[in-house]
Design an enzyme around this catalytic site. Structure first.
Site, PDB file in Angstrom:
ATOM      1  N   GLU A  85       0.813  -1.219   0.000  1.00 41.80           N
ATOM      2  CA  GLU A  85       0.000   0.000   0.000  1.00 41.80           C
ATOM      3  C   GLU A  85       0.845   1.266   0.000  1.00 41.80           C
ATOM      4  O   GLU A  85       0.329   2.354  -0.270  1.00 41.80           O
ATOM      5  CB  GLU A  85      -0.930   0.009   1.217  1.00 41.80           C
ATOM      6  CG  GLU A  85      -2.063  -1.003   1.167  1.00 41.80           C
ATOM      7  CD  GLU A  85      -3.076  -0.709   0.080  1.00 41.80           C
ATOM      8  OE1 GLU A  85      -3.105   0.428  -0.436  1.00 41.80           O
ATOM      9  OE2 GLU A  85      -3.851  -1.621  -0.273  1.00 41.80           O
ATOM     10  N   GLU A 116       7.376 -21.850   7.948  1.00 40.19           N
ATOM     11  CA  GLU A 116       7.584 -20.965   9.095  1.00 40.19           C
ATOM     12  C   GLU A 116       8.413 -21.615  10.190  1.00 40.19           C
ATOM     13  O   GLU A 116       8.846 -20.954  11.135  1.00 40.19           O
ATOM     14  CB  GLU A 116       6.248 -20.529   9.680  1.00 40.19           C
ATOM     15  CG  GLU A 116       5.464 -21.623  10.366  1.00 40.19           C
ATOM     16  CD  GLU A 116       4.176 -21.098  10.994  1.00 40.19           C
ATOM     17  OE1 GLU A 116       4.094 -21.102  12.231  1.00 40.19           O
ATOM     18  OE2 GLU A 116       3.285 -20.662  10.237  1.00 40.19           O
TER      19      GLU A 116
END
EC number: 4.2.1.126
Length: 303
Positions: A85, A116
């Site tokens: 963004e 992960e």
């Protein structure tokens, strides 16, 4: 689930929601909403810690470095979301704010099993973007113990980059390997262990605050307007024209013409109007003012 995981606040059962499965729809929504209201208050308690992170990020960018978010699962997705963004909102180059997620880009829409759980992959991903000591790395993990994030933060400190840990548990493992820690304690989730809920909301709020405040400190905002908005579509062009009109009082056609003369740069257009300078002169003063409109105005109107 091991005892170590059970002891985490983000894995604790919420006494208020133990009967959620027998509530009606509105009662469920009311309960979730009541719990969500606790998040902003939890964030408020760590504002001094968030300030430190903002200072790290601002200094990194001033010195030619970058902001790098690192996370897995929901935490990683929130980092990527905040990063992507920044270019349309503040006209930053895509590489300035980056989001790395365990498992790579494909993990944004579909979980990559086991990614992960490896510290070495966190280090590997930072090596691949050529992390330097000018950068700031923010490791995001609701549990505060994700190996991928631990590995990334350890490597960040190894190369001299600033390392910030963002978690939702006290005394988190990632806090211990970072230069600075932000621990937002929002309490147990309505659905036990579902950290996409309150923990995710807390992380989203903190990341928004860090990137937005850093960009404000770097001159990307004038008053409360996005004067560095990147005009990449019709909606953003109309927003840019509206911003110019708000500051200058020009008509829509006049604002659009000014925007064209300013090479579609909202900040430059506004400063051209205020100062009476042409494009090249306005750009030069804005550069001297390091992008801050108010400072450029002071330079153009010396006492």
């Amino acid at each position: 689930m091991g005892e170590e995981l059970r002891s985490l606040m983000t894995e604790t059962r919420n006494d208020r929601s133990k009967q959620i499965d027998v509530l009606d729809t509105l009662e469920i929504l009311e309960l979730i909403n009541e719990e969500d209201q606790k998040v902003a208050l939890a964030v408020q308690k760590v504002l001094p810690d968030i300030k430190v992170a903002v200072d790290f990020v601002s200094q990194s960018i001033i010195e030619g470095g970058r902001l790098i978010y690192v996370g897995a699962g929901t935490s990683g997705r929130l980092g990527v979301l905040d990063a992507v963004e920044c270019p349309p909102t503040f006209s930053t180059p895509p590489e300035l704010v980056q989001g790395l997620i365990a498992g790579g880009e494909k993990a944004f829409t579909k979980a990559v099993e086991g990614a992960e759980d490896r510290e070495d992959l966190g280090e590997k991903d930072l090596r691949e973007i050529h992390l330097t000591d000018q950068d700031t790395v923010i490791g995001i993990a609701a549990s505060g113990r994700t190996p991928y994030v631990l590995g990334a933060l350890k490597y960040a400190r190894k190369v001299g980059a600033k390392a910030v840990a963002l978690s939702c548990n006290k005394d988190a493992l990632i806090s211990r390997v970072a230069d600075h820690a932000i621990e937002v304690i929002a309490g147990p989730e309505v659905l036990t262990g579902s950290t996409r809920m309150k923990a995710g909301t807390a992380q989203k709020m903190v990341l928004n605050m860090i990137s937005t405040t850093a960009m404000i400190r770097l001159g990307k905002v004038y008053e409360n307007l996005m004067v560095d908005v990147h005009i990449s579509n019709y909606k953003l062009k109309k927003r840019a024209i509206s911003i110019i009109q708000t500051i200058t009082g020009l008509t829509e056609n006049e604002a659009e013409e000014l925007l064209q003369r300013a090479n579609n740069e909202v900040k430059t257009a506004i400063f051209m109007h205020i100062s009476g300078l042409d494009y090249s002169e306005a750009k030069e003063l804005l550069e001297r003012a390091k992008g801050h409109v108010r400072e450029a105005i002071a330079l153009s109107c010396p006492l």
